[in-house]
Design an enzyme around this catalytic site. Structure first.
Site, PDB file in Angstrom:
ATOM      1  N   ASP A  84      36.759  -0.285  13.608  1.00  0.00           N
ATOM      2  CA  ASP A  84      35.449  -0.610  14.180  1.00  0.00           C
ATOM      3  C   ASP A  84      34.711   0.622  14.700  1.00  0.00           C
ATOM      4  O   ASP A  84      33.810   0.503  15.511  1.00  0.00           O
ATOM      5  CB  ASP A  84      35.588  -1.682  15.278  1.00  0.00           C
ATOM      6  CG  ASP A  84      36.280  -1.130  16.503  1.00  0.00           C
ATOM      7  OD1 ASP A  84      36.882  -0.043  16.407  1.00  0.00           O
ATOM      8  OD2 ASP A  84      36.213  -1.783  17.556  1.00  0.00           O
ATOM      9  N   HIS A  89      35.318  22.720  -4.649  1.00  0.00           N
ATOM     10  CA  HIS A  89      34.962  21.928  -3.473  1.00  0.00           C
ATOM     11  C   HIS A  89      36.168  21.642  -2.574  1.00  0.00           C
ATOM     12  O   HIS A  89      36.269  20.586  -1.960  1.00  0.00           O
ATOM     13  CB  HIS A  89      34.282  20.615  -3.889  1.00  0.00           C
ATOM     14  CG  HIS A  89      32.874  20.812  -4.345  1.00  0.00           C
ATOM     15  ND1 HIS A  89      32.199  19.905  -5.117  1.00  0.00           N
ATOM     16  CD2 HIS A  89      31.997  21.833  -4.146  1.00  0.00           C
ATOM     17  CE1 HIS A  89      30.976  20.362  -5.374  1.00  0.00           C
ATOM     18  NE2 HIS A  89      30.840  21.522  -4.793  1.00  0.00           N
ATOM     19  N   ASP A 145      32.536  28.592   2.505  1.00  0.00           N
ATOM     20  CA  ASP A 145      31.265  28.009   2.053  1.00  0.00           C
ATOM     21  C   ASP A 145      30.901  26.968   3.087  1.00  0.00           C
ATOM     22  O   ASP A 145      31.515  25.899   3.156  1.00  0.00           O
ATOM     23  CB  ASP A 145      31.449  27.388   0.661  1.00  0.00           C
ATOM     24  CG  ASP A 145      30.137  26.833   0.088  1.00  0.00           C
ATOM     25  OD1 ASP A 145      29.169  26.665   0.855  1.00  0.00           O
ATOM     26  OD2 ASP A 145      30.106  26.562  -1.124  1.00  0.00           O
ATOM     27  N   ASP A 201      23.166  26.691   3.539  1.00  0.00           N
ATOM     28  CA  ASP A 201      24.270  26.596   2.571  1.00  0.00           C
ATOM     29  C   ASP A 201      24.629  28.015   2.141  1.00  0.00           C
ATOM     30  O   ASP A 201      23.970  28.578   1.270  1.00  0.00           O
ATOM     31  CB  ASP A 201      23.832  25.740   1.377  1.00  0.00           C
ATOM     32  CG  ASP A 201      24.943  25.558   0.354  1.00  0.00           C
ATOM     33  OD1 ASP A 201      26.077  26.037   0.607  1.00  0.00           O
ATOM     34  OD2 ASP A 201      24.677  24.942  -0.694  1.00  0.00           O
ATOM     35  N   HIS A 217      30.434  27.107 -12.577  1.00  0.00           N
ATOM     36  CA  HIS A 217      29.185  26.401 -12.243  1.00  0.00           C
ATOM     37  C   HIS A 217      27.961  27.274 -12.507  1.00  0.00           C
ATOM     38  O   HIS A 217      28.075  28.461 -12.768  1.00  0.00           O
ATOM     39  CB  HIS A 217      29.202  25.953 -10.771  1.00  0.00           C
ATOM     40  CG  HIS A 217      29.492  27.074  -9.813  1.00  0.00           C
ATOM     41  ND1 HIS A 217      28.551  28.001  -9.442  1.00  0.00           N
ATOM     42  CD2 HIS A 217      30.638  27.427  -9.162  1.00  0.00           C
ATOM     43  CE1 HIS A 217      29.082  28.859  -8.596  1.00  0.00           C
ATOM     44  NE2 HIS A 217      30.353  28.553  -8.407  1.00  0.00           N
ATOM     45  N   HIS A 244      21.127  25.538  -6.593  1.00  0.00           N
ATOM     46  CA  HIS A 244      20.436  24.247  -6.494  1.00  0.00           C
ATOM     47  C   HIS A 244      19.287  24.355  -5.505  1.00  0.00           C
ATOM     48  O   HIS A 244      19.208  25.316  -4.734  1.00  0.00           O
ATOM     49  CB  HIS A 244      21.433  23.162  -6.049  1.00  0.00           C
ATOM     50  CG  HIS A 244      22.250  23.550  -4.842  1.00  0.00           C
ATOM     51  ND1 HIS A 244      21.794  23.390  -3.566  1.00  0.00           N
ATOM     52  CD2 HIS A 244      23.483  24.131  -4.731  1.00  0.00           C
ATOM     53  CE1 HIS A 244      22.724  23.828  -2.718  1.00  0.00           C
ATOM     54  NE2 HIS A 244      23.754  24.295  -3.383  1.00  0.00           N
ATOM     55  N   HIS A 246      22.158  19.553  -1.370  1.00  0.00           N
ATOM     56  CA  HIS A 246      21.726  19.518  -2.770  1.00  0.00           C
ATOM     57  C   HIS A 246      20.399  18.783  -2.729  1.00  0.00           C
ATOM     58  O   HIS A 246      20.349  17.566  -2.817  1.00  0.00           O
ATOM     59  CB  HIS A 246      22.747  18.808  -3.651  1.00  0.00           C
ATOM     60  CG  HIS A 246      24.005  19.615  -3.840  1.00  0.00           C
ATOM     61  ND1 HIS A 246      25.099  19.149  -4.510  1.00  0.00           N
ATOM     62  CD2 HIS A 246      24.334  20.865  -3.443  1.00  0.00           C
ATOM     63  CE1 HIS A 246      26.053  20.088  -4.514  1.00  0.00           C
ATOM     64  NE2 HIS A 246      25.599  21.126  -3.865  1.00  0.00           N
ATOM     65  N   GLU A 302      24.153  31.407  -5.924  1.00  0.00           N
ATOM     66  CA  GLU A 302      25.578  31.398  -5.604  1.00  0.00           C
ATOM     67  C   GLU A 302      26.478  31.640  -6.813  1.00  0.00           C
ATOM     68  O   GLU A 302      27.277  30.779  -7.181  1.00  0.00           O
ATOM     69  CB  GLU A 302      25.951  30.082  -4.918  1.00  0.00           C
ATOM     70  CG  GLU A 302      25.465  28.808  -5.607  1.00  0.00           C
ATOM     71  CD  GLU A 302      25.908  27.556  -4.843  1.00  0.00           C
ATOM     72  OE1 GLU A 302      27.103  27.449  -4.523  1.00  0.00           O
ATOM     73  OE2 GLU A 302      25.044  26.689  -4.582  1.00  0.00           O
ATOM     74  N   TYR A 317      36.057  32.832 -10.735  1.00  0.00           N
ATOM     75  CA  TYR A 317      37.285  32.142 -10.344  1.00  0.00           C
ATOM     76  C   TYR A 317      38.318  32.454 -11.425  1.00  0.00           C
ATOM     77  O   TYR A 317      38.257  31.896 -12.520  1.00  0.00           O
ATOM     78  CB  TYR A 317      37.031  30.635 -10.227  1.00  0.00           C
ATOM     79  CG  TYR A 317      35.784  30.330  -9.412  1.00  0.00           C
ATOM     80  CD1 TYR A 317      35.863  30.144  -8.031  1.00  0.00           C
ATOM     81  CD2 TYR A 317      34.517  30.297 -10.017  1.00  0.00           C
ATOM     82  CE1 TYR A 317      34.713  29.916  -7.278  1.00  0.00           C
ATOM     83  CE2 TYR A 317      33.366  30.071  -9.272  1.00  0.00           C
ATOM     84  CZ  TYR A 317      33.467  29.876  -7.915  1.00  0.00           C
ATOM     85  OH  TYR A 317      32.324  29.662  -7.159  1.00  0.00           O
ATOM     86  N   ARG A 365      32.866  33.909  -4.367  1.00  0.00           N
ATOM     87  CA  ARG A 365      31.520  33.332  -4.495  1.00  0.00           C
ATOM     88  C   ARG A 365      30.675  33.966  -3.395  1.00  0.00           C
ATOM     89  O   ARG A 365      31.159  34.158  -2.274  1.00  0.00           O
ATOM     90  CB  ARG A 365      31.555  31.802  -4.356  1.00  0.00           C
ATOM     91  CG  ARG A 365      30.184  31.159  -4.424  1.00  0.00           C
ATOM     92  CD  ARG A 365      30.214  29.647  -4.743  1.00  0.00           C
ATOM     93  NE  ARG A 365      30.756  28.803  -3.693  1.00  0.00           N
ATOM     94  CZ  ARG A 365      31.941  28.211  -3.740  1.00  0.00           C
ATOM     95  NH1 ARG A 365      32.732  28.380  -4.791  1.00  0.00           N
ATOM     96  NH2 ARG A 365      32.362  27.453  -2.752  1.00  0.00           N
ATOM     97  N   GLU A 390      26.934  33.358  -1.758  1.00  0.00           N
ATOM     98  CA  GLU A 390      25.812  32.415  -1.796  1.00  0.00           C
ATOM     99  C   GLU A 390      24.778  32.755  -0.731  1.00  0.00           C
ATOM    100  O   GLU A 390      25.104  32.848   0.453  1.00  0.00           O
ATOM    101  CB  GLU A 390      26.328  30.979  -1.551  1.00  0.00           C
ATOM    102  CG  GLU A 390      25.228  29.932  -1.535  1.00  0.00           C
ATOM    103  CD  GLU A 390      25.763  28.509  -1.442  1.00  0.00           C
ATOM    104  OE1 GLU A 390      26.886  28.328  -0.941  1.00  0.00           O
ATOM    105  OE2 GLU A 390      25.040  27.588  -1.872  1.00  0.00           O
TER     106      GLU A 390
HETATM  107 MG    MG Z   1      27.642  26.304  -0.666  1.00  0.00          MG
HETATM  108 MG    MG Z   2      25.325  25.593  -2.620  1.00  0.00          MG
END
Ligand code: MG
Ligand code: MG
Length: 446
Positions: free
Chosen positions: A37, A241, A258, A269, A349, A353, A360, A383, A387, A404, A406
């Site tokens: 709850d 992710h 990230d 981001d 990737h 974005h 996003h 970004e 990898y 990465r 970004e």
């Molecule tokens: Mg990011």
């Molecule tokens: Mg991003």
């Protein structure tokens, strides 16, 4: 809570111009159970907030440009002393009307009895069906009834359209007030990353670094991280992710953070990748330099008229592929890898974005089937990443390394403005921030 009535009013006016003879209904986000709850922290539906500045649940906004008197109205919860003791203050009708600047505010209980007088002013209904089930059902029931009665009454919308494209085209181009909000969110995000570099120590677990980042977000005024923070090290580096953040950072590993802060409905981001030892190894450095060059090339390409998903993406990809060829991780011709996308094994990737009130962010990437050109007021993430899988055919020295980098970039009339420019990015700058943090000797929570 709100960036001002005039902004919301202006946005509603633009939506009303877009819907013409139609009528639009926007619902607040449903409240959602986390477990048993107890609920998830409430977060308003972004379109609803964009048009109202009102952050309470159980609310509905109606825009009815053809209504003779009430072109915009809110249905909200009444003030309720008992409920407010438990769950916090409610603005109530009068304050909701004042805050949002709508023509009228009614109790949400009256939606059922009043909704027809608004829906019947429209030829088409704009509604996203993203509310809780009972409101969605109520709308469907009404549409069915209009369908049966319209032959005689001549009233009621004949169809439903997604209001998304109308609102999202507006949200895609940030106003001056939006830009102020974005800068604040990105600043707070950058502070969190700087703290991670300063206070991360060998032997820490990923969640300790996550806690440092999010402590800084909250202490600088963020309501929440904009998305689950990623703190990846060791074998987790190559999981795009990864957000479990449970492992101990292995000696000598890179740490990929990230994370972005959400401040007053604007999202940052950012990603930085740094060595837990304080110094990049030669192989880490080699990969990092390629990703950094790609990031800089992409940013340089950002200007009005360039397409994000072709010009910017492809310029960045070219740098990554050249770098992989140089290191011997790829063989053959750059052009062929780019055409066949065989580099995806390492790059995974695309370049980024839209960024805004959602991480996003909304807005179409294509216009009439083609990648759309950048325009002033758009905000994008840049970004690029590499990898390197820990697989037998890969040069052993590079296995498992991932980087990465970004940044958040505003498109301006003359080019771009890197909103995250203050966050250390070059190898000397990153190593310097780490060194300073360690020289100071203190831990964040000492
Ligand atoms: Mg990011
Ligand atoms: Mg991003």
């Amino acid at each position: 809570m709100s960036s001002g009535t005039s902004d919301h009013q202006r946005r509603r006016d633009m939506v009303m111009t877009g819907i013409g003879d139609g009528v639009a209904l926007f619902a607040s986000a449903p409240e959602t159970i986390r477990t048993h709850d107890s609920e998830h922290p409430y977060r308003q539906n972004t379109d609803f907030y964009y048009l109202t500045g009102f952050d309470e649940p159980q609310s509905v906004l109606i825009l009815a440009p053809s209504h003779p008197e009430i072109r915009s109205c809110l249905f909200v919860r009444r003030k309720d002393k008992q409920q407010e003791i438990w769950n916090g203050q409610r603005l109530g009708l009068k304050e909701a009307k004042r805050l949002s600047g709508v023509d009228a505010a009614y109790p949400i209980e009256e939606l059922d009895q009043r909704i027809d007088s608004f829906l019947e002013t429209g030829d088409l209904l704009y509604y996203a069906f993203d509310a809780d089930k009972s409101l969605n059902d109520q709308v469907v029931a009404r549409l069915m009834r209009y369908r049966r009665s319209r032959a005689r009454s001549g009233r009621g919308p004949r169809g439903v359209l997604d209001p998304g494209p109308l609102v999202h085209e507006l949200r895609l181009r940030k106003s001056p007030a939006d830009v102020v909000g974005m800068k604040r969110a990105v600043d707070v995000s950058a502070e969190g990353h700087l703290a991670a570099m300063r206070y991360a120590r060998p032997g820490m677990r990923e969640y300790e670094i996550e806690a440092i980042v999010e402590y800084v977000f909250t202490s600088r005024g963020a309501q929440s991280p904009a998305y689950p923070s990623i703190v990846a090290s060791g074998a987790n580096l190559t999981t795009i992710h990864y957000s479990t953040n449970r492992e101990r950072v292995p000696n000598g590993s890179l740490v990929l953070v990230d994370a972005g802060a959400e401040v007053d409905y604007y999202c940052g981001d950012l990603t930085r990748t740094f060595p837990i030892s304080g110094t990049f190894s030669p192989e880490q450095r080699a990969i990092y330099e390629i990703v950094l060059a790609s990031n800089l090339k992409a940013i340089e390409t950002c200007k009005p008229g360039k397409t994000f998903n072709a010009d910017v993406n492809d310029a960045a990809a070219r740098v990554l592929v050249d770098g992989l060829l140089h290191l011997g991780l790829l063989a053959g011709s750059a052009q062929e890898h780019l055409e066949k996308e065989t580099h995806k094994r390492f790059t995974i990737h695309r370049i980024g974005h839209w960024l805004g009130m959602d991480t996003h962010d909304v807005g179409s990437y294509r216009v009439n089937g083609d990648w759309r050109p950048l325009e002033p007021g758009m905000v994008v993430t840049i970004e690029p990443g590499l990898y390197i899988p820990a697989e037998p055919d890969i040069d052993e020295r590079f296995r498992g390394i991932a980087v990465r980098i970004e940044d958040d970039v505003l498109i301006t009339p003359s080019g771009h403005d890197v909103l995250s420019a203050r966050l250390a990015k070059s190898i000397p700058d990153v190593e310097e921030v780490i060194a300073q943090g360690r020289a100071s000797g203190s831990a964040l929570f000492a």
